[in-house]
Design an enzyme around this catalytic site. Sequence first.
Site, PDB file in Angstrom:
ATOM      1  N   ARG A  81      -0.173  91.873  38.798  1.00  0.00           N
ATOM      2  CA  ARG A  81      -0.440  93.032  39.662  1.00  0.00           C
ATOM      3  C   ARG A  81      -0.208  94.291  38.832  1.00  0.00           C
ATOM      4  NH1 ARG A  81       3.357  92.915  44.559  1.00  0.00           N
ATOM      5  NH2 ARG A  81       1.927  91.390  45.420  1.00  0.00           N
ATOM      6  N   ARG A 151       7.951 100.193  43.924  1.00  0.00           N
ATOM      7  CA  ARG A 151       6.648  99.605  43.553  1.00  0.00           C
ATOM      8  C   ARG A 151       5.580 100.678  43.346  1.00  0.00           C
ATOM      9  NH1 ARG A 151       6.389  94.169  45.668  1.00  0.00           N
ATOM     10  NH2 ARG A 151       8.437  93.239  45.359  1.00  0.00           N
ATOM     11  N   LYS A 215      12.925  94.952  47.189  1.00  0.00           N
ATOM     12  CA  LYS A 215      11.742  95.768  46.875  1.00  0.00           C
ATOM     13  C   LYS A 215      11.792  97.100  47.625  1.00  0.00           C
ATOM     14  CE  LYS A 215       8.518  92.882  48.454  1.00  0.00           C
ATOM     15  NZ  LYS A 215       7.385  92.275  49.218  1.00  0.00           N
ATOM     16  N   LYS A 217       9.239 100.601  48.635  1.00  0.00           N
ATOM     17  CA  LYS A 217       7.848 101.080  48.629  1.00  0.00           C
ATOM     18  C   LYS A 217       7.752 102.545  49.020  1.00  0.00           C
ATOM     19  CE  LYS A 217       5.909  96.565  49.485  1.00  0.00           C
ATOM     20  NZ  LYS A 217       5.161  95.690  50.405  1.00  0.00           N
ATOM     21  N   CYS A 435      -4.631  89.340  54.326  1.00  0.00           N
ATOM     22  CA  CYS A 435      -3.914  89.201  53.054  1.00  0.00           C
ATOM     23  C   CYS A 435      -4.542  88.068  52.247  1.00  0.00           C
ATOM     24  CB  CYS A 435      -2.449  88.892  53.327  1.00  0.00           C
ATOM     25  SG  CYS A 435      -2.228  87.239  54.010  1.00  0.00           S
ATOM     26  N   CYS A 441      -1.219  81.994  47.388  1.00  0.00           N
ATOM     27  CA  CYS A 441       0.093  82.490  47.817  1.00  0.00           C
ATOM     28  C   CYS A 441       1.033  81.341  48.164  1.00  0.00           C
ATOM     29  CB  CYS A 441      -0.049  83.421  49.023  1.00  0.00           C
ATOM     30  SG  CYS A 441       1.567  84.017  49.541  1.00  0.00           S
ATOM     31  N   CYS A 480       1.409  84.704  56.892  1.00  0.00           N
ATOM     32  CA  CYS A 480       2.808  84.366  57.189  1.00  0.00           C
ATOM     33  C   CYS A 480       3.499  85.640  57.680  1.00  0.00           C
ATOM     34  CB  CYS A 480       3.504  83.783  55.950  1.00  0.00           C
ATOM     35  SG  CYS A 480       4.112  85.024  54.800  1.00  0.00           S
ATOM     36  N   CYS A 484       1.574  90.960  54.800  1.00  0.00           N
ATOM     37  CA  CYS A 484       1.010  91.756  53.700  1.00  0.00           C
ATOM     38  C   CYS A 484      -0.262  92.520  54.077  1.00  0.00           C
ATOM     39  CB  CYS A 484       0.741  90.865  52.498  1.00  0.00           C
ATOM     40  SG  CYS A 484       2.233  90.104  51.840  1.00  0.00           S
TER      41      CYS A 484
HETATM   42 FE1  SRM Z   1       3.008  91.141  49.973  1.00  0.00          FE
HETATM   43  C1  SRM Z   1       5.132  88.711  48.959  1.00  0.00           C
HETATM   44  C2  SRM Z   1       0.483  89.673  48.352  1.00  0.00           C
HETATM   45  C3  SRM Z   1       1.191  93.956  50.346  1.00  0.00           C
HETATM   46  C4  SRM Z   1       5.229  92.221  52.342  1.00  0.00           C
HETATM   47  N1  SRM Z   1       2.854  89.494  48.832  1.00  0.00           N
HETATM   48  C5  SRM Z   1       3.863  88.635  48.491  1.00  0.00           C
HETATM   49  C6  SRM Z   1       3.393  87.614  47.452  1.00  0.00           C
HETATM   50  C7  SRM Z   1       3.677  88.160  46.094  1.00  0.00           C
HETATM   51  C8  SRM Z   1       3.960  86.189  47.607  1.00  0.00           C
HETATM   52  C9  SRM Z   1       5.203  85.839  46.842  1.00  0.00           C
HETATM   53  O1  SRM Z   1       6.235  86.516  46.961  1.00  0.00           O
HETATM   54  O2  SRM Z   1       5.153  84.853  46.110  1.00  0.00           O
HETATM   55  C10 SRM Z   1       1.872  87.617  47.774  1.00  0.00           C
HETATM   56  C11 SRM Z   1       0.953  87.186  46.650  1.00  0.00           C
HETATM   57  C12 SRM Z   1      -0.299  86.545  47.181  1.00  0.00           C
HETATM   58  C13 SRM Z   1      -1.328  86.345  46.137  1.00  0.00           C
HETATM   59  O3  SRM Z   1      -1.635  85.169  45.837  1.00  0.00           O
HETATM   60  O4  SRM Z   1      -1.862  87.311  45.616  1.00  0.00           O
HETATM   61  C14 SRM Z   1       1.695  89.012  48.337  1.00  0.00           C
HETATM   62  N2  SRM Z   1       1.226  91.745  49.343  1.00  0.00           N
HETATM   63  C15 SRM Z   1       0.284  90.964  48.763  1.00  0.00           C
HETATM   64  C16 SRM Z   1      -1.041  91.689  48.653  1.00  0.00           C
HETATM   65  C17 SRM Z   1      -1.851  91.299  47.421  1.00  0.00           C
HETATM   66  C18 SRM Z   1      -1.822  91.436  49.943  1.00  0.00           C
HETATM   67  C19 SRM Z   1      -3.273  91.845  49.927  1.00  0.00           C
HETATM   68  O5  SRM Z   1      -4.060  91.004  50.368  1.00  0.00           O
HETATM   69  O6  SRM Z   1      -3.611  92.951  49.545  1.00  0.00           O
HETATM   70  C20 SRM Z   1      -0.546  93.144  48.685  1.00  0.00           C
HETATM   71  C21 SRM Z   1      -0.189  93.650  47.314  1.00  0.00           C
HETATM   72  C22 SRM Z   1       0.394  95.008  47.361  1.00  0.00           C
HETATM   73  C23 SRM Z   1       0.564  95.645  46.019  1.00  0.00           C
HETATM   74  O7  SRM Z   1      -0.446  95.903  45.363  1.00  0.00           O
HETATM   75  O8  SRM Z   1       1.711  95.929  45.673  1.00  0.00           O
HETATM   76  C24 SRM Z   1       0.725  92.982  49.518  1.00  0.00           C
HETATM   77  N3  SRM Z   1       3.207  92.836  51.093  1.00  0.00           N
HETATM   78  C25 SRM Z   1       2.272  93.818  51.206  1.00  0.00           C
HETATM   79  C26 SRM Z   1       2.561  94.648  52.335  1.00  0.00           C
HETATM   80  C27 SRM Z   1       1.716  95.843  52.813  1.00  0.00           C
HETATM   81  C28 SRM Z   1       2.127  97.130  52.210  1.00  0.00           C
HETATM   82  O9  SRM Z   1       3.090  97.201  51.441  1.00  0.00           O
HETATM   83  O10 SRM Z   1       1.483  98.122  52.520  1.00  0.00           O
HETATM   84  C29 SRM Z   1       3.714  94.132  52.929  1.00  0.00           C
HETATM   85  C30 SRM Z   1       4.377  94.631  54.250  1.00  0.00           C
HETATM   86  C31 SRM Z   1       5.109  95.899  54.080  1.00  0.00           C
HETATM   87  C32 SRM Z   1       6.553  95.654  53.744  1.00  0.00           C
HETATM   88  O11 SRM Z   1       6.851  95.432  52.571  1.00  0.00           O
HETATM   89  O12 SRM Z   1       7.373  95.635  54.668  1.00  0.00           O
HETATM   90  C33 SRM Z   1       4.125  93.004  52.123  1.00  0.00           C
HETATM   91  N4  SRM Z   1       4.891  90.586  50.526  1.00  0.00           N
HETATM   92  C34 SRM Z   1       5.605  91.141  51.550  1.00  0.00           C
HETATM   93  C35 SRM Z   1       6.846  90.396  51.692  1.00  0.00           C
HETATM   94  C36 SRM Z   1       7.966  90.665  52.720  1.00  0.00           C
HETATM   95  C37 SRM Z   1       8.982  91.625  52.224  1.00  0.00           C
HETATM   96  C38 SRM Z   1      10.160  91.759  53.146  1.00  0.00           C
HETATM   97  O13 SRM Z   1      10.453  92.879  53.552  1.00  0.00           O
HETATM   98  O14 SRM Z   1      10.788  90.737  53.455  1.00  0.00           O
HETATM   99  C39 SRM Z   1       6.815  89.372  50.715  1.00  0.00           C
HETATM  100  C40 SRM Z   1       7.888  88.307  50.458  1.00  0.00           C
HETATM  101  C41 SRM Z   1       9.069  88.811  49.719  1.00  0.00           C
HETATM  102  O15 SRM Z   1       9.115  89.911  49.206  1.00  0.00           O
HETATM  103  O16 SRM Z   1      10.026  88.037  49.651  1.00  0.00           O
HETATM  104  C42 SRM Z   1       5.567  89.521  50.018  1.00  0.00           C
HETATM  105 FE1  SF4 Z   2       1.225  85.462  51.239  1.00  0.00          FE
HETATM  106 FE2  SF4 Z   2       2.358  85.821  53.588  1.00  0.00          FE
HETATM  107 FE3  SF4 Z   2       1.762  87.925  52.081  1.00  0.00          FE
HETATM  108 FE4  SF4 Z   2      -0.178  86.582  53.182  1.00  0.00          FE
HETATM  109  S1  SF4 Z   2       1.421  87.673  54.316  1.00  0.00           S
HETATM  110  S2  SF4 Z   2      -0.108  87.193  51.038  1.00  0.00           S
HETATM  111  S3  SF4 Z   2       0.579  84.524  53.191  1.00  0.00           S
HETATM  112  S4  SF4 Z   2       3.252  86.384  51.588  1.00  0.00           S
END
Ligand code: SRM
Ligand code: SF4
Length: 571
Positions: A81, A151, A215, A217, A435, A441, A480, A484
């Site tokens: 990323r 981030r 993390k 943001k 997502c 993922c 999940c 995201c």
């Molecule tokens: Fe996310 C984890 C993809 C935006 C909340 N997210 C992940 C991971 C890296 C899975 C992992 O930890 O192994 C996913 C990778 C999937 C893949 O195969 O690519 C993943 N997140 C994404 C992306 C690519 C979704 C998309 O379809 O665009 C976004 C990448 C953002 C970036 O460029 O940095 C993405 N993730 C978000 C958002 C939306 C936002 O930030 O605007 C959220 C919700 C907002 C928030 O953070 O509260 C989000 N992702 C999470 C979480 C939950 C964090 C938490 O507060 O517990 C995880 C899991 C974790 O961190 O443990 C996670």
């Molecule tokens: Fe993966 Fe869950 Fe984020 Fe979708 S919402 S990309 S399934 S961690």
Amino acid sequence: MNNKESQVVTGKLSDNERLKAQSKNLRGTISEDLDDIMTGGFNGDNFQLIRFHGMYQQDDRDIRAERAKQKLEPLQNLMLRARLPGGIITSKQWLAIDSFAGENTLYGSIRLTARQTFQYHGVLKPKLKAMHQLLSRAGIDSIATAGDVNRNVLCTSNPMESDLHQQAYEWAKRISEHLLPKTRAYAEIWLDGERIESVKLEEEPILGGNYLPRKFKTAVVIPPQNDVDVHANDLSFVAIAQNNELIGFNVLVGGGLAMTHGDKNTYPRKASEFGFIKLDKVLAVAEAVVTTQRDWGNRVERKNAKTKYTIERVGVETFKQEVERRAKVQFVEPKPYVFTERGDRIGWVEGIDKKFHLTLFIQNGRILDYPGKALKTGCVEIAKIHPGDFRLTANQNLIVAGVPSELKDKIEDIARQHGLITDHLSTQAKHSMACVSLPTCPLAMAEAERYLPDAIKNLEQILKRHGVEHDSIVFRISGCPNGCSRAMLAEVGLVGKGPNKYNLHLGGNRQGTRIPKMYLENATEQQIMSTLDELVALWSTERFDDEGFGDFVIRRQIVAEVIDSARDFYN
Ligand code: SRM
Ligand code: SF4
């Protein structure tokens, strides 16, 4: 006891705290692992540490069981990323990004993310260094795009009002740079930079030796657009302008959207308004919010480590006063602003600078050459002649920005020939997002990206059946409860529970300022669509003029409004 100590959560620290402390400022033994040919992955703590360098270890879940049957290790590979504050890159950079994506990755795609950057999926370990070095030559890195750090910093994509946008964007970049880790681990490991002796590790004055508890943001938003979804961010700066000149920001703290199924101590939460500050205090405030969260965030229970839980635990006023003390600032009453929408303006618009901007709708942000729709090649052909820049949006779309009038037709032709523009795009499709989820993922519980096209078709049919096909509903699917795709700020949000099973949430609004509440638990796609069919029928006949679906279900008490998440989300 001083204020700082009194807010610390005591107990056995989570294992992530140990590994950060022992990491030699994020170096670990990553370099040694790169030479380990026995595995395609990273060992022990390095599995986590590579995240701070912008990479996640993954495997293709579609073939995991088959490989296990054959007694093979999962096909370990890496997702990268990149860091692109505000999502802006030049045509030259696009060509560089593209040149790696094709043959060098297992999936061949460039995936635009919901946070204005791109991901490569499926990079094999032996290619990692070459990838970082190619990106570095293009002026791109992936520092701190994952892990317990600040981030990629977002900024509203709005090239039309170019003066204001430029000023806001410069702040997004400065905040990003200011909060970056100071360790040179990235350069040493990936760019073959000079090695620092282990006894003399760098100071991390902002993030601290153990980095952040979780993390973090940050977003800069330019009202009336809320495309970056401020309430998903730990820290947001809402641009306040006078005569198209930026004069300062309203500051919001403590947004976040994730939860864990079955754990009521976790919930999505909107950010709290702290007040207005002038421009000269922006970096000090950003730093003070980060260091307060660094010192007060929960390092014992990782599930409650984000800023949103810190602020709930200590209270908004206490957190705010600490930020004021550290930044030597006094927040004043927030300046008035409104959000009216979140979607991108798909198609051409003319900016105040008389240049043209073309927003391309990219379903799921997945740029790939599909049969009959060579999206990836199309972007390259545009980049070859485009003198302006590209902007990645927080809705996973792509803007070709700053096109001079004489190139407009040519760029439109290329976009049409390659399927980047179609005339049959519904309003509903433009307001839908998913997502990544399966197959890459590791946390996915249900399909999201691969289910989205069918889900949109079903929803379009429902809207048509009830005569509201020109309208739309902000619709998002997350595979999940991490959320995201920001399903927890949608009018209709689906949250994966298991294969073909989702929790259905209703009652967010078009502006992204309300959290939707659960309406159905563990429902099948069919159950969800028939429920939506009934509710859209009601909405189509009983709504007030221009009343959004989310507002309607709240007014009609189909679901209760979530005002205070800690109190209302589960009750
Ligand atoms: Fe996310 C984890 C993809 C935006 C909340 N997210 C992940 C991971 C890296 C899975 C992992 O930890 O192994 C996913 C990778 C999937 C893949 O195969 O690519 C993943 N997140 C994404 C992306 C690519 C979704 C998309 O379809 O665009 C976004 C990448 C953002 C970036 O460029 O940095 C993405 N993730 C978000 C958002 C939306 C936002 O930030 O605007 C959220 C919700 C907002 C928030 O953070 O509260 C989000 N992702 C999470 C979480 C939950 C964090 C938490 O507060 O517990 C995880 C899991 C974790 O961190 O443990 C996670
Ligand atoms: Fe993966 Fe869950 Fe984020 Fe979708 S919402 S990309 S399934 S961690």
